[in-house]
Design a protein around this motif. Structure first.
Motif, PDB file in Angstrom:
ATOM      1  N   TYR A 165      22.164   7.075  -0.689  1.00 36.98           N
ATOM      2  CA  TYR A 165      22.747   6.650   0.589  1.00 36.98           C
ATOM      3  C   TYR A 165      24.203   7.094   0.682  1.00 36.98           C
ATOM      4  N   ARG A 166      24.947   6.912  -0.394  1.00 35.70           N
ATOM      5  CA  ARG A 166      26.368   7.284  -0.383  1.00 35.70           C
ATOM      6  C   ARG A 166      26.540   8.794  -0.213  1.00 35.70           C
ATOM      7  N   ALA A 167      25.647   9.560  -0.809  1.00 31.97           N
ATOM      8  CA  ALA A 167      25.709  11.021  -0.635  1.00 31.97           C
ATOM      9  C   ALA A 167      25.523  11.382   0.833  1.00 31.97           C
ATOM     10  N   ALA A 168      24.587  10.723   1.499  1.00 29.53           N
ATOM     11  CA  ALA A 168      24.355  10.985   2.927  1.00 29.53           C
ATOM     12  C   ALA A 168      25.606  10.665   3.735  1.00 29.53           C
ATOM     13  N   ILE A 169      26.238   9.548   3.435  1.00 32.18           N
ATOM     14  CA  ILE A 169      27.435   9.122   4.170  1.00 32.18           C
ATOM     15  C   ILE A 169      28.598  10.078   3.910  1.00 32.18           C
ATOM     16  N   GLU A 170      28.751  10.515   2.660  1.00 33.71           N
ATOM     17  CA  GLU A 170      29.823  11.452   2.321  1.00 33.71           C
ATOM     18  C   GLU A 170      29.668  12.773   3.054  1.00 33.71           C
ATOM     19  N   ILE A 171      28.450  13.239   3.147  1.00 32.06           N
ATOM     20  CA  ILE A 171      28.192  14.524   3.795  1.00 32.06           C
ATOM     21  C   ILE A 171      28.532  14.457   5.277  1.00 32.06           C
ATOM     22  N   ASN A 172      28.077  13.407   5.932  1.00 31.63           N
ATOM     23  CA  ASN A 172      28.323  13.277   7.366  1.00 31.63           C
ATOM     24  C   ASN A 172      28.250  11.803   7.754  1.00 31.63           C
ATOM     25  N   PRO A 173      29.396  11.160   7.890  1.00 26.90           N
ATOM     26  CA  PRO A 173      29.403   9.722   8.196  1.00 26.90           C
ATOM     27  C   PRO A 173      28.674   9.368   9.491  1.00 26.90           C
ATOM     28  N   VAL A 174      28.717  10.248  10.484  1.00 29.16           N
ATOM     29  CA  VAL A 174      28.045   9.952  11.753  1.00 29.16           C
ATOM     30  C   VAL A 174      26.534  10.039  11.572  1.00 29.16           C
ATOM     31  N   GLN A 175      26.049  11.172  11.022  1.00 25.76           N
ATOM     32  CA  GLN A 175      24.609  11.303  10.789  1.00 25.76           C
ATOM     33  C   GLN A 175      24.118  10.346   9.717  1.00 25.76           C
ATOM     34  N   GLY A 176      25.016   9.931   8.851  1.00 18.90           N
ATOM     35  CA  GLY A 176      24.650   9.005   7.785  1.00 18.90           C
ATOM     36  C   GLY A 176      24.640   7.550   8.218  1.00 18.90           C
ATOM     37  N   ALA A 177      24.648   7.296   9.526  1.00 17.70           N
ATOM     38  CA  ALA A 177      24.654   5.915  10.023  1.00 17.70           C
ATOM     39  C   ALA A 177      23.467   5.126   9.498  1.00 17.70           C
ATOM     40  N   ALA A 178      22.305   5.768   9.410  1.00 15.45           N
ATOM     41  CA  ALA A 178      21.125   5.078   8.886  1.00 15.45           C
ATOM     42  C   ALA A 178      21.362   4.684   7.429  1.00 15.45           C
ATOM     43  N   ALA A 179      22.039   5.542   6.684  1.00 14.64           N
ATOM     44  CA  ALA A 179      22.341   5.224   5.289  1.00 14.64           C
ATOM     45  C   ALA A 179      23.297   4.032   5.202  1.00 14.64           C
ATOM     46  N   HIS A 180      24.264   3.978   6.149  1.00 15.08           N
ATOM     47  CA  HIS A 180      25.153   2.804   6.210  1.00 15.08           C
ATOM     48  C   HIS A 180      24.308   1.542   6.387  1.00 15.08           C
ATOM     49  N   GLN A 211      22.966  19.425   1.381  1.00 14.25           N
ATOM     50  CA  GLN A 211      23.702  18.795   2.476  1.00 14.25           C
ATOM     51  C   GLN A 211      22.788  18.119   3.498  1.00 14.25           C
ATOM     52  N   ASP A 212      21.520  17.987   3.205  1.00 14.07           N
ATOM     53  CA  ASP A 212      20.553  17.416   4.154  1.00 14.07           C
ATOM     54  C   ASP A 212      20.663  15.893   4.148  1.00 14.07           C
ATOM     55  N   VAL A 213      21.342  15.374   5.150  1.00 10.18           N
ATOM     56  CA  VAL A 213      21.611  13.941   5.253  1.00 10.18           C
ATOM     57  C   VAL A 213      20.320  13.134   5.359  1.00 10.18           C
ATOM     58  N   ALA A 214      19.393  13.590   6.199  1.00  9.57           N
ATOM     59  CA  ALA A 214      18.134  12.858   6.401  1.00  9.57           C
ATOM     60  C   ALA A 214      17.334  12.757   5.109  1.00  9.57           C
ATOM     61  N   VAL A 215      17.360  13.812   4.307  1.00  6.87           N
ATOM     62  CA  VAL A 215      16.617  13.782   3.044  1.00  6.87           C
ATOM     63  C   VAL A 215      17.284  12.831   2.062  1.00  6.87           C
ATOM     64  N   HIS A 216      18.605  12.852   1.996  1.00  8.24           N
ATOM     65  CA  HIS A 216      19.302  11.888   1.123  1.00  8.24           C
ATOM     66  C   HIS A 216      18.933  10.458   1.518  1.00  8.24           C
ATOM     67  N   ASN A 217      18.952  10.180   2.811  1.00  5.79           N
ATOM     68  CA  ASN A 217      18.639   8.827   3.278  1.00  5.79           C
ATOM     69  C   ASN A 217      17.185   8.468   2.967  1.00  5.79           C
ATOM     70  N   SER A 218      16.264   9.387   3.245  1.00  2.00           N
ATOM     71  CA  SER A 218      14.843   9.119   2.968  1.00  2.00           C
ATOM     72  C   SER A 218      14.590   8.929   1.485  1.00  2.00           C
ATOM     73  N   LEU A 219      15.237   9.755   0.680  1.00  2.00           N
ATOM     74  CA  LEU A 219      15.094   9.591  -0.770  1.00  2.00           C
ATOM     75  C   LEU A 219      15.633   8.225  -1.189  1.00  2.00           C
ATOM     76  N   GLY A 220      16.743   7.807  -0.597  1.00  2.00           N
ATOM     77  CA  GLY A 220      17.283   6.476  -0.895  1.00  2.00           C
ATOM     78  C   GLY A 220      16.290   5.369  -0.565  1.00  2.00           C
ATOM     79  N   LEU A 221      15.629   5.494   0.580  1.00  2.00           N
ATOM     80  CA  LEU A 221      14.620   4.492   0.964  1.00  2.00           C
ATOM     81  C   LEU A 221      13.483   4.435  -0.058  1.00  2.00           C
ATOM     82  N   ILE A 222      13.037   5.595  -0.478  1.00  2.00           N
ATOM     83  CA  ILE A 222      11.941   5.656  -1.455  1.00  2.00           C
ATOM     84  C   ILE A 222      12.381   5.046  -2.781  1.00  2.00           C
ATOM     85  N   LEU A 223      13.559   5.432  -3.242  1.00  2.00           N
ATOM     86  CA  LEU A 223      14.062   4.892  -4.515  1.00  2.00           C
ATOM     87  C   LEU A 223      14.236   3.387  -4.437  1.00  2.00           C
TER      88      LEU A 223
END
Length: 195
Positions: free
Chosen positions: A175-190, A150-162
């Motif tokens: 990125y989508r996993a980060a957004i699904e987990i928490n749309p507010v914290q997943g803003a960077a993924a958006h 459920q770590d949003v920041a890690v999902h987003n960082s992994l997305g950047l690396i990939l």
């Protein structure tokens, strides 16, 4: 309130540090902060207690005394090399001093000492990313997600690396996993998705 902390225990002796803040013992009252003075007093009784050197390092790090913190963490490791928390804390202090390569080595040692140490694994991934080791960073962050999916920041960082590696479909999924987990914290993924 009263608080007791086992400092070191052996077959013959136990050192205990305790604080009294009122007439009665109560775990419901706020616990006092550990102080450098109290920690150093305990270390005068037993300078070979890795946990107390680790605590002193954390106190010094929190005050911005990075060189003192580094020395305390290294002392803890000289006593107990397999202390994953000491390795991870040392890595954080080294990173804060701009010694990212050494920090990555320390985070890696923490993970070797305790493969389930998600904090150290996360820090290792971020350090490797900053060193340009994208494969190593991706591997470390994937390991974090096994322990903390459920770590949003890690999902987003992994997305950047990939994304940097050209693995676009996997990046989008991260990125989508980060957004699904928490749309507010997943803003960077958006933002990384371009939506």
């Amino acid at each position: 309130s009263h608080r007791v902390r086992n400092v070191c225990a052996g077959k013959r002796s136990v050192i205990v540090a305790e604080w009294w803040l009122g007439p009665e013992c109560s775990h419901a009252e706020a616990r006092p902060e550990d102080t450098e003075e109290a920690t150093r007093r305990v270390l005068k009784l037993d300078n070979m207690c890795a946990e107390m050197h680790l605590l002193l390092g954390e106190i010094l790090r929190d005050r911005g005394e990075l060189q003192g913190a580094e020395a305390s963490f290294k002392k803890a490791l000289s006593i107990s090399w397999l202390n994953a928390d000491a390795h991870s804390s040392l890595g954080l202090v080294l990173k804060d001093q701009g010694k990212v390569h050494e920090a990555a080595q320390s985070f890696r040692a923490a993970v070797e000492a305790d493969p389930g140490h998600a904090v150290a694994q996360r820090r290792l991934g971020f350090a490797l990313k900053s060193l340009g080791d994208l494969d190593g960073a991706a591997q470390a962050l994937r390991a974090v997600l096994k322990a903390a999916p459920q770590d949003v920041a890690v999902h987003n960082s992994l997305g950047l690396i990939l994304n940097q590696q050209g693995h676009l479909e996997e990046a989008v999924a991260s990125y989508r996993a980060a957004i699904e987990i928490n749309p507010v914290q997943g803003a960077a993924a958006h933002n990384n998705l371009g939506t």
